[in-house]
Motif scaffolding. Sequence first.
Motif, PDB file in Angstrom:
ATOM      1  N   GLY A 201      -6.292 -25.952 -20.233  1.00 58.86           N
ATOM      2  CA  GLY A 201      -6.813 -25.910 -18.881  1.00 58.86           C
ATOM      3  C   GLY A 201      -5.884 -25.311 -17.842  1.00 58.86           C
ATOM      4  O   GLY A 201      -6.281 -25.165 -16.677  1.00 58.86           O
ATOM      5  N   ALA A 202      -4.666 -24.939 -18.246  1.00 57.00           N
ATOM      6  CA  ALA A 202      -3.699 -24.415 -17.273  1.00 57.00           C
ATOM      7  C   ALA A 202      -4.201 -23.122 -16.645  1.00 57.00           C
ATOM      8  O   ALA A 202      -4.240 -22.988 -15.414  1.00 57.00           O
TER       9      ALA A 202
ATOM     10  N   SER B 132      17.679 -16.764 -29.383  1.00 59.17           N
ATOM     11  CA  SER B 132      17.089 -18.058 -29.752  1.00 59.17           C
ATOM     12  C   SER B 132      16.122 -18.537 -28.686  1.00 59.17           C
ATOM     13  O   SER B 132      15.087 -19.144 -28.996  1.00 59.17           O
ATOM     14  N   MET B 133      16.439 -18.262 -27.413  1.00 58.68           N
ATOM     15  CA  MET B 133      15.520 -18.613 -26.333  1.00 58.68           C
ATOM     16  C   MET B 133      14.240 -17.799 -26.424  1.00 58.68           C
ATOM     17  O   MET B 133      13.143 -18.313 -26.158  1.00 58.68           O
ATOM     18  N   GLU B 134      14.366 -16.534 -26.803  1.00 54.96           N
ATOM     19  CA  GLU B 134      13.182 -15.699 -27.017  1.00 54.96           C
ATOM     20  C   GLU B 134      12.289 -16.306 -28.093  1.00 54.96           C
ATOM     21  O   GLU B 134      11.058 -16.289 -27.983  1.00 54.96           O
ATOM     22  N   GLN B 135      12.898 -16.848 -29.132  1.00 52.58           N
ATOM     23  CA  GLN B 135      12.127 -17.476 -30.214  1.00 52.58           C
ATOM     24  C   GLN B 135      11.399 -18.718 -29.712  1.00 52.58           C
ATOM     25  O   GLN B 135      10.256 -18.972 -30.109  1.00 52.58           O
ATOM     26  N   VAL B 136      12.068 -19.502 -28.855  1.00 49.29           N
ATOM     27  CA  VAL B 136      11.404 -20.672 -28.277  1.00 49.29           C
ATOM     28  C   VAL B 136      10.157 -20.234 -27.517  1.00 49.29           C
ATOM     29  O   VAL B 136       9.074 -20.813 -27.675  1.00 49.29           O
ATOM     30  N   TYR B 137      10.301 -19.192 -26.717  1.00 50.05           N
ATOM     31  CA  TYR B 137       9.156 -18.719 -25.938  1.00 50.05           C
ATOM     32  C   TYR B 137       8.043 -18.204 -26.852  1.00 50.05           C
ATOM     33  O   TYR B 137       6.863 -18.519 -26.653  1.00 50.05           O
ATOM     34  N   ALA B 138       8.410 -17.431 -27.844  1.00 47.59           N
ATOM     35  CA  ALA B 138       7.407 -16.783 -28.693  1.00 47.59           C
ATOM     36  C   ALA B 138       6.753 -17.744 -29.682  1.00 47.59           C
ATOM     37  O   ALA B 138       5.558 -17.610 -29.983  1.00 47.59           O
ATOM     38  N   GLN B 139       7.509 -18.736 -30.159  1.00 51.28           N
ATOM     39  CA  GLN B 139       7.035 -19.541 -31.288  1.00 51.28           C
ATOM     40  C   GLN B 139       6.669 -20.984 -30.930  1.00 51.28           C
ATOM     41  O   GLN B 139       5.897 -21.612 -31.649  1.00 51.28           O
ATOM     42  N   ARG B 140       7.224 -21.512 -29.854  1.00 52.04           N
ATOM     43  CA  ARG B 140       7.014 -22.931 -29.564  1.00 52.04           C
ATOM     44  C   ARG B 140       6.275 -23.199 -28.258  1.00 52.04           C
ATOM     45  O   ARG B 140       5.600 -24.208 -28.132  1.00 52.04           O
ATOM     46  N   LEU B 141       6.436 -22.320 -27.289  1.00 53.10           N
ATOM     47  CA  LEU B 141       5.862 -22.556 -25.970  1.00 53.10           C
ATOM     48  C   LEU B 141       4.399 -22.150 -25.948  1.00 53.10           C
ATOM     49  O   LEU B 141       4.045 -21.045 -26.347  1.00 53.10           O
ATOM     50  N   GLN B 142       3.558 -23.048 -25.457  1.00 50.71           N
ATOM     51  CA  GLN B 142       2.147 -22.749 -25.228  1.00 50.71           C
ATOM     52  C   GLN B 142       1.746 -23.303 -23.874  1.00 50.71           C
ATOM     53  O   GLN B 142       2.297 -24.314 -23.412  1.00 50.71           O
ATOM     54  N   LEU B 143       0.795 -22.660 -23.228  1.00 50.68           N
ATOM     55  CA  LEU B 143       0.210 -23.248 -22.030  1.00 50.68           C
ATOM     56  C   LEU B 143      -0.542 -24.513 -22.422  1.00 50.68           C
ATOM     57  O   LEU B 143      -1.183 -24.570 -23.476  1.00 50.68           O
ATOM     58  N   ASN B 144      -0.465 -25.527 -21.591  1.00 55.42           N
ATOM     59  CA  ASN B 144      -1.268 -26.713 -21.839  1.00 55.42           C
ATOM     60  C   ASN B 144      -2.744 -26.399 -21.604  1.00 55.42           C
ATOM     61  O   ASN B 144      -3.089 -25.480 -20.854  1.00 55.42           O
TER      62      ASN B 144
ATOM     63  N   MET C 112       6.597 -27.289 -14.465  1.00 53.88           N
ATOM     64  CA  MET C 112       6.346 -26.470 -15.651  1.00 53.88           C
ATOM     65  C   MET C 112       6.397 -27.289 -16.945  1.00 53.88           C
ATOM     66  O   MET C 112       5.376 -27.467 -17.621  1.00 53.88           O
ATOM     67  N   ASP C 113       7.575 -27.784 -17.318  1.00 50.81           N
ATOM     68  CA  ASP C 113       7.750 -28.413 -18.633  1.00 50.81           C
ATOM     69  C   ASP C 113       6.899 -29.669 -18.761  1.00 50.81           C
ATOM     70  O   ASP C 113       6.970 -30.568 -17.917  1.00 50.81           O
ATOM     71  N   SER C 114       6.084 -29.720 -19.788  1.00 53.66           N
ATOM     72  CA  SER C 114       5.169 -30.823 -20.092  1.00 53.66           C
ATOM     73  C   SER C 114       4.045 -30.964 -19.063  1.00 53.66           C
ATOM     74  O   SER C 114       3.271 -31.910 -19.117  1.00 53.66           O
ATOM     75  N   THR C 115       3.947 -30.010 -18.127  1.00 51.13           N
ATOM     76  CA  THR C 115       2.814 -29.972 -17.195  1.00 51.13           C
ATOM     77  C   THR C 115       2.032 -28.686 -17.437  1.00 51.13           C
ATOM     78  O   THR C 115       0.998 -28.714 -18.104  1.00 51.13           O
ATOM     79  N   LEU C 116       2.517 -27.561 -16.965  1.00 51.37           N
ATOM     80  CA  LEU C 116       1.833 -26.297 -17.256  1.00 51.37           C
ATOM     81  C   LEU C 116       1.983 -25.892 -18.718  1.00 51.37           C
ATOM     82  O   LEU C 116       1.111 -25.229 -19.277  1.00 51.37           O
ATOM     83  N   ILE C 117       3.128 -26.262 -19.321  1.00 52.42           N
ATOM     84  CA  ILE C 117       3.376 -25.894 -20.726  1.00 52.42           C
ATOM     85  C   ILE C 117       3.592 -27.140 -21.576  1.00 52.42           C
ATOM     86  O   ILE C 117       3.810 -28.230 -21.056  1.00 52.42           O
TER      87      ILE C 117
END
Length: 237
Positions: A102-103, A88-100, A32-37
Amino acid sequence: MPQAHEISPGLVIQGFTPPLRLTDFKLIAFDMDSTLINIECVDEIADAAGRKVEVAAITEAAMRGEISDYKESLRQRVALLKGVSVASMEQVYAQRLQLNPGAATLVAACKAAGMRVLLVSGGFTFFTDRIRDLLHIDATRSNLLEAVDGVLTGRMLDQPWGDICDGDEKRKMLLETCNQMGIGAHQAIAMGDGANDLPMMGAAGLSVAYHAKPAVRAQAMVAINSGGLDRLLELLH
């Protein structure tokens, strides 16, 4: 090690001759981390505790393979998350996490070809569950952070399969799933970027490094060094 060959800019193969057929494979396992996202979730959670630099340094060393005990490195990082709120984890998901890039395209193509899709991560269920639902992934394995009254305790909880999803556990889930499906590991693809992905990549019939650490690129049969995850579809028709 076979000779590596760049077949187009940023797409390197070694050990086989394309094209293969997507239908030659029945299973694909993603990190997941740095691969799918696009992020390392543990580093971004640590930012809420003012400890991102410290945690990110451990993460980078672990992904490069410079730390031999992944489980201990993760326990160290999770301990530094103590006191961070679930909000704070919800904020990470909502504001910082994106699919890479082509995922979604690659996962959809694999599912359309009848493949089972796994997400096996040294990260956390808080994020893998959401990515699973977003991309309609079949099964996940990752680590469960303990929270009390909406705040992280700095510990992880054991799960029915074990304590921590490290490289060996990723390989174990890949092989267990192959066994359950009645297929050989040669019919599986494993895709990742860090040293803890190498055990499952080594077990799979096709190993794919995505914008990966040097040690991972060197051992993978396919290295996608530029562009999106869906560049794999240039090789699998």
